[in-house]
Scaffold this motif. Sequence first.
Motif, PDB file in Angstrom:
ATOM      1  N   ASP A  16       0.829  -1.207   0.000  1.00 47.70           N
ATOM      2  CA  ASP A  16       0.000   0.000   0.000  1.00 47.70           C
ATOM      3  C   ASP A  16       0.863   1.258   0.000  1.00 47.70           C
ATOM      4  N   LEU A  17       1.946   1.226   0.769  1.00 46.59           N
ATOM      5  CA  LEU A  17       2.847   2.383   0.809  1.00 46.59           C
ATOM      6  C   LEU A  17       3.536   2.579  -0.542  1.00 46.59           C
ATOM      7  N   LEU A  18       3.968   1.477  -1.160  1.00 41.80           N
ATOM      8  CA  LEU A  18       4.605   1.570  -2.474  1.00 41.80           C
ATOM      9  C   LEU A  18       3.626   2.094  -3.525  1.00 41.80           C
ATOM     10  N   GLU A  19       2.375   1.658  -3.437  1.00 40.64           N
ATOM     11  CA  GLU A  19       1.346   2.147  -4.364  1.00 40.64           C
ATOM     12  C   GLU A  19       1.144   3.647  -4.188  1.00 40.64           C
ATOM     13  N   ALA A  20       1.176   4.114  -2.948  1.00 42.47           N
ATOM     14  CA  ALA A  20       1.028   5.550  -2.690  1.00 42.47           C
ATOM     15  C   ALA A  20       2.170   6.331  -3.327  1.00 42.47           C
ATOM     16  N   LEU A  21       3.392   5.786  -3.234  1.00 43.98           N
ATOM     17  CA  LEU A  21       4.550   6.469  -3.812  1.00 43.98           C
ATOM     18  C   LEU A  21       4.580   6.374  -5.342  1.00 43.98           C
ATOM     19  N   ALA A  22       3.744   5.512  -5.904  1.00 43.10           N
ATOM     20  CA  ALA A  22       3.618   5.414  -7.360  1.00 43.10           C
ATOM     21  C   ALA A  22       2.385   6.149  -7.873  1.00 43.10           C
ATOM     22  N   SER A  23       1.680   6.845  -6.994  1.00 40.22           N
ATOM     23  CA  SER A  23       0.439   7.520  -7.358  1.00 40.22           C
ATOM     24  C   SER A  23       0.701   8.770  -8.191  1.00 40.22           C
ATOM     25  N   PRO A  24      -0.307   9.244  -8.932  1.00 37.13           N
ATOM     26  CA  PRO A  24      -0.140  10.487  -9.697  1.00 37.13           C
ATOM     27  C   PRO A  24       0.275  11.666  -8.818  1.00 37.13           C
ATOM     28  N   GLN A  25      -0.251  11.715  -7.581  1.00 36.31           N
ATOM     29  CA  GLN A  25       0.135  12.806  -6.686  1.00 36.31           C
ATOM     30  C   GLN A  25       1.630  12.774  -6.391  1.00 36.31           C
ATOM     31  N   ALA A  26       2.168  11.585  -6.115  1.00 34.36           N
ATOM     32  CA  ALA A  26       3.600  11.461  -5.852  1.00 34.36           C
ATOM     33  C   ALA A  26       4.402  11.818  -7.095  1.00 34.36           C
ATOM     34  N   HIS A  27       3.891  11.425  -8.248  1.00 37.70           N
ATOM     35  CA  HIS A  27       4.576  11.723  -9.506  1.00 37.70           C
ATOM     36  C   HIS A  27       4.650  13.221  -9.752  1.00 37.70           C
ATOM     37  N   ARG A  28       3.534  13.927  -9.504  1.00 44.96           N
ATOM     38  CA  ARG A  28       3.496  15.369  -9.757  1.00 44.96           C
ATOM     39  C   ARG A  28       4.447  16.135  -8.852  1.00 44.96           C
ATOM     40  N   THR A  29       4.582  15.701  -7.608  1.00 46.75           N
ATOM     41  CA  THR A  29       5.372  16.448  -6.630  1.00 46.75           C
ATOM     42  C   THR A  29       6.778  15.904  -6.434  1.00 46.75           C
ATOM     43  N   GLY A  30       7.124  14.821  -7.138  1.00 47.49           N
ATOM     44  CA  GLY A  30       8.460  14.258  -6.994  1.00 47.49           C
ATOM     45  C   GLY A  30       8.660  13.458  -5.727  1.00 47.49           C
ATOM     46  N   GLY A  31       7.563  13.034  -5.092  1.00 47.38           N
ATOM     47  CA  GLY A  31       7.658  12.239  -3.876  1.00 47.38           C
ATOM     48  C   GLY A  31       6.623  12.692  -2.861  1.00 47.38           C
ATOM     49  N   LEU A  32       6.514  11.947  -1.766  1.00 44.84           N
ATOM     50  CA  LEU A  32       5.543  12.252  -0.721  1.00 44.84           C
ATOM     51  C   LEU A  32       6.200  12.213   0.646  1.00 44.84           C
ATOM     52  N   GLY A  33       5.742  13.092   1.534  1.00 43.24           N
ATOM     53  CA  GLY A  33       6.185  13.057   2.915  1.00 43.24           C
ATOM     54  C   GLY A  33       5.424  12.007   3.700  1.00 43.24           C
ATOM     55  N   TYR A 128      15.203  18.323 -17.006  1.00 42.20           N
ATOM     56  CA  TYR A 128      13.751  18.370 -16.976  1.00 42.20           C
ATOM     57  C   TYR A 128      13.150  16.999 -16.715  1.00 42.20           C
ATOM     58  N   ARG A 129      12.491  16.845 -15.584  1.00 38.62           N
ATOM     59  CA  ARG A 129      11.706  15.654 -15.246  1.00 38.62           C
ATOM     60  C   ARG A 129      12.486  14.362 -15.440  1.00 38.62           C
ATOM     61  N   THR A 130      13.712  14.330 -14.952  1.00 35.65           N
ATOM     62  CA  THR A 130      14.506  13.120 -15.135  1.00 35.65           C
ATOM     63  C   THR A 130      14.193  12.060 -14.091  1.00 35.65           C
ATOM     64  N   SER A 131      13.567  12.428 -12.981  1.00 40.23           N
ATOM     65  CA  SER A 131      13.266  11.453 -11.936  1.00 40.23           C
ATOM     66  C   SER A 131      11.766  11.291 -11.777  1.00 40.23           C
ATOM     67  N   GLY A 132      11.389  10.195 -11.188  1.00 38.12           N
ATOM     68  CA  GLY A 132       9.984   9.975 -10.883  1.00 38.12           C
ATOM     69  C   GLY A 132       9.200   9.252 -11.955  1.00 38.12           C
ATOM     70  N   TRP A 133       9.820   8.971 -13.119  1.00 44.12           N
ATOM     71  CA  TRP A 133       9.092   8.316 -14.193  1.00 44.12           C
ATOM     72  C   TRP A 133       9.278   6.807 -14.176  1.00 44.12           C
TER      73      TRP A 133
END
Length: 262
Positions: A16-33, A128-133
């Motif tokens: 569940d935590l890994l899914e959260a870090l793969a979510s569109p929200q995490a993608h847009r912000t480069g990660g989640l706290g 430009y956007r090299t991480s998170g993809w």
Amino acid sequence: MTQAPHTGHGLARDIDLLEALASPQAHRTGGLGVAQVARLTGREKSQVSRTLRALADAGLVERDADSLVYRLGWRLFSLVARGTDGRLTGVAEPVLHRLAVATEETVHLCVLRDDALLTVRTVSGHSYRTSGWEGHRAPLACTSAGRVLLADATPDELYVRFGAVDDLVPGHPDATARTVPQLWQAIREAAERGWAEVREEFEPGVSGVSAPVRDFRGRVVAAINVIGPSGRIGDRLGELGRTTAAAARAVSAELGWAPGAG
């Protein structure tokens, strides 16, 4: 007897935590706290913090030393890459690098996974956007790579894959292919052109092109995708499409595809 259910439950919670870090929200912000992950998963912050630290120790997630946000880690991407056709990624790697240099844009190698596309490799000639993809899943209908990956599907197969839904991409208001007939039309247009183009349908301010990679049977097995800010590449999608299509043909030839054979 009492440990197996607990272990499985714990694994599911880690996923569940890994899914959260793969979510569109995490993608847009480069990660989640930690607080954001806790909110998305409905778990306590202290519990999330402990689990994320353990996952970071295992290399499955990584923590940014400055922003303190978590994102998917190198080991997870490594597992994904090893689960993908090794020959495909090996052959594509140098072509992706050449394409990134030639276009001066971000280049992706994408494959089809269930009802989404999965980015398995990202190369960029700049920052430009090299991480998170890498390791990120995205919808098929509103992305150029998705439309390319569905090139071999028939209308009936599209209905089986997506079902009889009124809107294929409810979270993407600017998408032009919202129904199966519209998606089929977009797929056919891309096939006739030789590449797919999408202008700000998946993400505001971002446009891109994709071309198909085929195996020795002529089946589409991957998509090479080039993206960038619309203000920079919006007027040259045709040029980028032709260049990307040439790169995809080079990879396809290495995989044994011979256009027109047979």
